[in-house]
Design an enzyme around this catalytic site. Structure first.
Site, PDB file in Angstrom:
ATOM      1  N   GLY A 250     -40.494-108.709  21.204  1.00  0.00           N
ATOM      2  CA  GLY A 250     -41.875-108.575  20.780  1.00  0.00           C
ATOM      3  C   GLY A 250     -42.435-107.180  20.824  1.00  0.00           C
ATOM      4  O   GLY A 250     -43.666-107.020  20.855  1.00  0.00           O
ATOM      5  N   GLU A 288     -34.675-109.988  23.559  1.00  0.00           N
ATOM      6  CA  GLU A 288     -34.672-110.716  22.289  1.00  0.00           C
ATOM      7  C   GLU A 288     -35.541-109.996  21.251  1.00  0.00           C
ATOM      8  O   GLU A 288     -36.462-110.575  20.680  1.00  0.00           O
ATOM      9  CB  GLU A 288     -35.193-112.143  22.499  1.00  0.00           C
ATOM     10  CG  GLU A 288     -34.365-112.963  23.471  1.00  0.00           C
ATOM     11  CD  GLU A 288     -34.994-114.312  23.788  1.00  0.00           C
ATOM     12  OE1 GLU A 288     -34.341-115.107  24.476  1.00  0.00           O
ATOM     13  OE2 GLU A 288     -36.148-114.562  23.367  1.00  0.00           O
ATOM     14  N   GLY A 290     -36.549-108.269  17.683  1.00  0.00           N
ATOM     15  CA  GLY A 290     -36.265-108.561  16.290  1.00  0.00           C
ATOM     16  C   GLY A 290     -36.935-107.570  15.358  1.00  0.00           C
ATOM     17  O   GLY A 290     -36.296-106.686  14.800  1.00  0.00           O
ATOM     18  N   ARG A 291     -38.252-107.707  15.206  1.00  0.00           N
ATOM     19  CA  ARG A 291     -39.010-106.860  14.277  1.00  0.00           C
ATOM     20  C   ARG A 291     -38.770-105.374  14.537  1.00  0.00           C
ATOM     21  O   ARG A 291     -38.577-104.587  13.606  1.00  0.00           O
ATOM     22  CB  ARG A 291     -40.505-107.166  14.401  1.00  0.00           C
ATOM     23  CG  ARG A 291     -41.403-106.323  13.501  1.00  0.00           C
ATOM     24  CD  ARG A 291     -42.875-106.657  13.705  1.00  0.00           C
ATOM     25  NE  ARG A 291     -43.169-108.005  13.278  1.00  0.00           N
ATOM     26  CZ  ARG A 291     -43.400-109.029  14.100  1.00  0.00           C
ATOM     27  NH1 ARG A 291     -43.359-108.838  15.410  1.00  0.00           N
ATOM     28  NH2 ARG A 291     -43.662-110.217  13.639  1.00  0.00           N
ATOM     29  N   CYS A 363     -48.712-116.761  -9.276  1.00  0.00           N
ATOM     30  CA  CYS A 363     -49.874-117.261 -10.010  1.00  0.00           C
ATOM     31  C   CYS A 363     -50.995-117.694  -9.078  1.00  0.00           C
ATOM     32  O   CYS A 363     -51.386-118.864  -9.035  1.00  0.00           O
ATOM     33  CB  CYS A 363     -49.462-118.403 -10.921  1.00  0.00           C
ATOM     34  SG  CYS A 363     -48.429-117.871 -12.294  1.00  0.00           S
TER      35      CYS A 363
END
Length: 446
Positions: A250, A288, A290-291, A363
């Protein structure tokens, strides 16, 4: 500076993508491509492993498990495995990706708030680490552990209830978060200690208190609570029953510039200030992230198809929208992205800034990557590049309007400046779209 080198690689990659036919072309055959900077990904992995290694005694067991949800692409997982990282998975699909990438079970961690008995049984049979989310899941594990031996390390996820960041939907340590066992609820701490004393096979504790919008110091408070609980359990057990702390990930990402801030070294410093004993070597560690490993190293590159002016506002209509940057389109204030303009040959576009909308192909009116963004005025055939999209963006396609998944290529730049591309995921064909939509069952409902 690494930031300057990454920006230079990006400019070379954009030009090479045009020259090598990955994007562009007057016939419209290649309007969109997504790129990953392989050197940047390796640098982030090295920064993570190096920051923790520098702070821990030699020989301390550490597993850095990449959060597969951030970039669920098998070649990415294989690249990170080659850099020494494992995988954190939260579904059978993510586990299948990790296994396809060759990630060993002992380098894999299973987290999810809704694991089925079948998922748990498979993980225990493979020897994958499991973090139980709640008391009911722990009861399932009681039966499974009793029925068959396992080498899986098993722990319990706690919610330290240390508070939310600026993005409520991503804050996992609030008073009412759906994740983990709430540590400050009445009787919860006592239940957790007893749960460990009754189960000698529980040897880990897990927390995930960080995320985008959560500053490192606040995330570190959750880790401090985790460490204190481990000490309490071990004291009650009279032995070192909990031997590993899974501190989650995180680390937030800066989407406002090329700078990679905060750094892993800064996060380690925040942890050392909040809970210095974490780095004593008494506990093995699992992370852990990720980003923070992937976001800065991804690039969406789209041709501008049309331009127009509506109500006095210039609008550039592109092929990059909600299918690639879903969070930005639906929550632009929380997930703003930069737009970098290039001409049709892939050279940076210059000119007086003009406020204009950058619209996607879907759309609905809100399919905008940027609104009233000050950029050199775009024209049909120009290109827009959207950086910082290597995590939770084009890697996890959103199938609105049945827009096809674009091709993803990794790129490397040689010492001489040559750009080499390697396909990480091919573009989705129209035949594949039809098949996924039940094309083989045309008459099933007739």
């Amino acid at each position: 500076m690494d930031t300057e080198r990454a920006a230079a690689r990006r400019d070379l990659a954009v030009r090479a993508a045009v020259e090598q036919g990955l994007v562009g072309g007057a016939d419209g055959s290649e309007p969109l491509v997504c790129l990953l900077d392989v050197a940047g990904i390796r640098a982030s992995a090295a920064a993570l492993t190096g920051a923790f290694a520098a702070a821990l005694p030699p020989g301390t067991p550490v597993l850095h498990a990449f959060a597969v949800k951030a970039a669920p692409l098998v070649p990415v997982l294989a690249l990170l495995a080659d850099a020494g990282l494992g995988c954190e998975v939260a579904s059978p699909g993510e586990l299948a990706l990790a296994r396809a990438a060759g990630v060993a079970p002992e380098h894999t961690v299973l987290d999810s708030p809704a694991k089925t008995p079948a998922e748990l049984r498979e993980a225990l049979a493979l020897g994958i680490a499991v973090n139980a989310d709640n008391p009911q899941e722990l009861e399932r594990l009681d039966a499974l552990v009793a029925s068959a031996p396992t080498r899986s390390p098993i722990g319990v996820r706690i919610n330290p209830q240390t508070g939310a960041g600026t993005i409520g939907a991503l804050s996992t340590a609030t008073a009412t978060s759906k994740f983990g066992t709430a540590l400050r609820d009445p009787g919860a701490r006592e239940w957790l200690v007893r749960a460990y004393l009754d189960r000698p096979w529980l040897t880990r504790l897990h927390v995930h208190s960080g995320s985008q919008g959560v500053p490192p110091a606040l995330a570190a408070e959750g880790v401090r609570e985790l460490h204190a609980l481990a000490e309490e359990i071990n004291a009650a057990a009279g032995r070192r029953q909990v031997d590993t702390l899974d501190i989650g990930g995180g680390l937030p990402v800066n989407f406002g510039s090329d700078a990679e801030t905060p750094t892993y070294a800064q996060y380690v410093a925040a942890l050392r200030e909040a809970v210095p004993a974490l780095f004593s070597g008494a506990y093995g560690l699992v992370t852990e992230f990720g980003r923070s490993l992937l976001a800065k190293h991804g690039l969406v590159l789209s041709r501008v198809e049309y331009t127009k002016v509506t109500g006095g506002r210039p609008i550039a209509l592109t092929h990059a929208g909600v299918q690639l940057a879903t969070r930005t389109v639906y929550a632009p204030a929380a997930w703003p992205l930069r737009i970098l303009p290039y001409d049709a040959k892939g050279a940076p576009l210059t000119g007086a800034p003009v406020a204009q909308d950058i619209a996607g192909p879907a759309c609905f009116a809100g399919d905008l990557l940027a609104s009233a963004r000050e950029l050199p005025l775009l024209s049909p055939g120009d290109l827009i590049a959207v950086p910082d999209t290597g995590a939770y963006a084009f890697t996890a396609h959103y199938g609105y309007n049945s827009l096809p998944r674009p091709a993803v290529h990794g790129y490397t730049v040689t010492a001489s400046g040559e750009v080499r591309f390697a396909m990480a995921r091919p573009a989705q064909s129209l035949t594949e779209i039809a098949a996924e939509a039940g094309g083989g069952f045309t008459r099933a409902l007739l």
